[in-house]
Design a protein around this motif. Sequence first.
Motif, short mmCIF file in Angstrom:
data_model
loop_
_atom_site.label_atom_id
_atom_site.label_comp_id
_atom_site.label_asym_id
_atom_site.label_seq_id
_atom_site.Cartn_x
_atom_site.Cartn_y
_atom_site.Cartn_z
N ASP A 29 3.42 -1.39 1.35
CA ASP A 29 3.50 -2.69 0.69
C ASP A 29 3.78 -2.37 -0.76
O ASP A 29 2.89 -1.95 -1.50
CB ASP A 29 2.19 -3.45 0.85
CG ASP A 29 2.21 -4.80 0.13
OD1 ASP A 29 2.97 -4.97 -0.84
OD2 ASP A 29 1.43 -5.68 0.55
N MET A 30 5.03 -2.51 -1.18
CA MET A 30 5.41 -2.07 -2.52
C MET A 30 4.79 -2.92 -3.62
O MET A 30 4.56 -2.43 -4.71
CB MET A 30 6.93 -2.02 -2.66
CG MET A 30 7.50 -0.84 -1.89
SD MET A 30 9.21 -0.47 -2.24
CE MET A 30 9.20 -0.05 -3.97
N VAL A 31 4.54 -4.18 -3.36
CA VAL A 31 3.93 -5.04 -4.37
C VAL A 31 2.49 -4.61 -4.63
O VAL A 31 2.06 -4.46 -5.76
CB VAL A 31 4.02 -6.52 -3.98
CG1 VAL A 31 3.26 -7.40 -4.97
CG2 VAL A 31 5.48 -6.96 -3.89
N ALA A 32 1.73 -4.38 -3.56
CA ALA A 32 0.33 -3.97 -3.69
C ALA A 32 0.22 -2.47 -3.95
O ALA A 32 -0.83 -1.99 -4.37
CB ALA A 32 -0.45 -4.34 -2.44
N GLY A 33 1.30 -1.72 -3.66
CA GLY A 33 1.26 -0.28 -3.83
C GLY A 33 0.43 0.40 -2.76
O GLY A 33 -0.07 1.50 -2.97
N VAL A 88 -3.71 7.65 -7.08
CA VAL A 88 -2.68 7.12 -7.98
C VAL A 88 -3.00 5.69 -8.40
O VAL A 88 -2.90 5.34 -9.58
CB VAL A 88 -1.28 7.21 -7.32
CG1 VAL A 88 -0.25 6.41 -8.09
CG2 VAL A 88 -0.85 8.66 -7.19
N GLN A 89 -3.38 4.82 -7.44
CA GLN A 89 -3.67 3.43 -7.76
C GLN A 89 -4.87 3.30 -8.69
O GLN A 89 -4.88 2.50 -9.62
CB GLN A 89 -3.88 2.61 -6.49
CG GLN A 89 -2.63 2.44 -5.64
CD GLN A 89 -1.50 1.75 -6.37
OE1 GLN A 89 -1.69 0.96 -7.27
NE2 GLN A 89 -0.28 2.09 -5.98
N GLY A 90 -5.92 4.09 -8.42
CA GLY A 90 -7.09 4.07 -9.29
C GLY A 90 -6.75 4.51 -10.70
O GLY A 90 -7.17 3.90 -11.69
N ASN A 91 -5.95 5.57 -10.81
CA ASN A 91 -5.53 6.07 -12.11
C ASN A 91 -4.67 5.04 -12.84
O ASN A 91 -4.85 4.78 -14.02
CB ASN A 91 -4.79 7.39 -11.94
CG ASN A 91 -4.59 8.13 -13.24
OD1 ASN A 91 -5.45 8.13 -14.12
ND2 ASN A 91 -3.46 8.76 -13.37
N ARG A 92 -3.73 4.43 -12.11
CA ARG A 92 -2.85 3.41 -12.71
C ARG A 92 -3.65 2.23 -13.24
O ARG A 92 -3.36 1.70 -14.32
CB ARG A 92 -1.86 2.92 -11.66
CG ARG A 92 -0.45 3.21 -12.05
CD ARG A 92 0.53 2.60 -11.08
NE ARG A 92 1.40 3.70 -10.66
CZ ARG A 92 1.95 3.82 -9.50
NH1 ARG A 92 1.77 2.92 -8.58
NH2 ARG A 92 2.72 4.83 -9.22
N ALA A 93 -4.63 1.78 -12.48
CA ALA A 93 -5.45 0.63 -12.91
C ALA A 93 -6.20 0.97 -14.19
O ALA A 93 -6.28 0.14 -15.12
CB ALA A 93 -6.43 0.23 -11.81
N LEU A 94 -6.73 2.18 -14.28
CA LEU A 94 -7.47 2.58 -15.48
C LEU A 94 -6.53 2.76 -16.68
O LEU A 94 -6.89 2.41 -17.81
CB LEU A 94 -8.27 3.86 -15.22
CG LEU A 94 -9.48 3.66 -14.31
CD1 LEU A 94 -10.04 5.00 -13.86
CD2 LEU A 94 -10.55 2.83 -15.01
N ILE A 95 -5.34 3.26 -16.44
CA ILE A 95 -4.37 3.39 -17.53
C ILE A 95 -3.98 2.00 -18.04
O ILE A 95 -3.88 1.77 -19.25
CB ILE A 95 -3.12 4.18 -17.08
CG1 ILE A 95 -3.50 5.66 -16.91
CG2 ILE A 95 -1.97 4.02 -18.07
CD1 ILE A 95 -2.41 6.49 -16.28
N VAL A 130 8.32 -6.22 0.69
CA VAL A 130 8.47 -6.56 -0.72
C VAL A 130 8.65 -8.07 -0.78
O VAL A 130 9.66 -8.59 -0.32
CB VAL A 130 9.70 -5.88 -1.36
CG1 VAL A 130 9.77 -6.18 -2.83
CG2 VAL A 130 9.68 -4.38 -1.12
N LYS A 131 7.67 -8.78 -1.29
CA LYS A 131 7.74 -10.24 -1.32
C LYS A 131 8.70 -10.73 -2.40
O LYS A 131 8.72 -10.22 -3.51
CB LYS A 131 6.35 -10.84 -1.55
CG LYS A 131 5.43 -10.66 -0.38
CD LYS A 131 4.11 -11.34 -0.60
CE LYS A 131 3.23 -11.10 0.61
NZ LYS A 131 1.91 -11.66 0.46
#
Length: 166
Positions: free
Chosen positions: A66-70, A85-92, A4-5
């Motif tokens: 990597d919590m910042v990048a998920g 999850v990341q793809g869905n989050r980006a679209l939301i 976590v940076k």
Amino acid sequence: TGTVKDMDGVIVTMAAKEVMDSIMVTDNKFQLQGYTGSAVMVTLYSSDYSLFVELLVMPGSQMTVDMVAGEVTGNKPTEQLNRLVQGNRALIKERTQIAYQMMATEKGPAFDSLQTLYHSCNDRRKQLMDSLGWDYYKENIDNPVAGHILFEIASVMTEDVFLDKG
């Protein structure tokens, strides 16, 4: 283990139904431990709630986050879930930004264009669930995460019921 940076001193917690472990970030790093006899969904979150990552933890698995990048590595089912999850989050996020623009735009050609973009985001979420969600569900039917994924698929697939396309 994870990174976590710029968050030294922040507590990172791992929880399923209850807290499993927590530790303070030092030198941008943390390491959590826990035991599970079966696959379980857990959430890692920072004490200021600015970051969170959902993980499928398998017995005996070791993962790096990597919590910042998920981003999650070290466990194939969790890596697959993370892509979903990341793809869905980006679209939301994209859809939410469009919705805010729609609220600030009067009815007319500009609004219609934004509305088309909004529905395009929903269509891409459906494609994501069709391509990754169903496969993930089938491959992990014996894991507790299967129910979670099925719920996500159903919520995305039925979303247009609540949207005015006309």
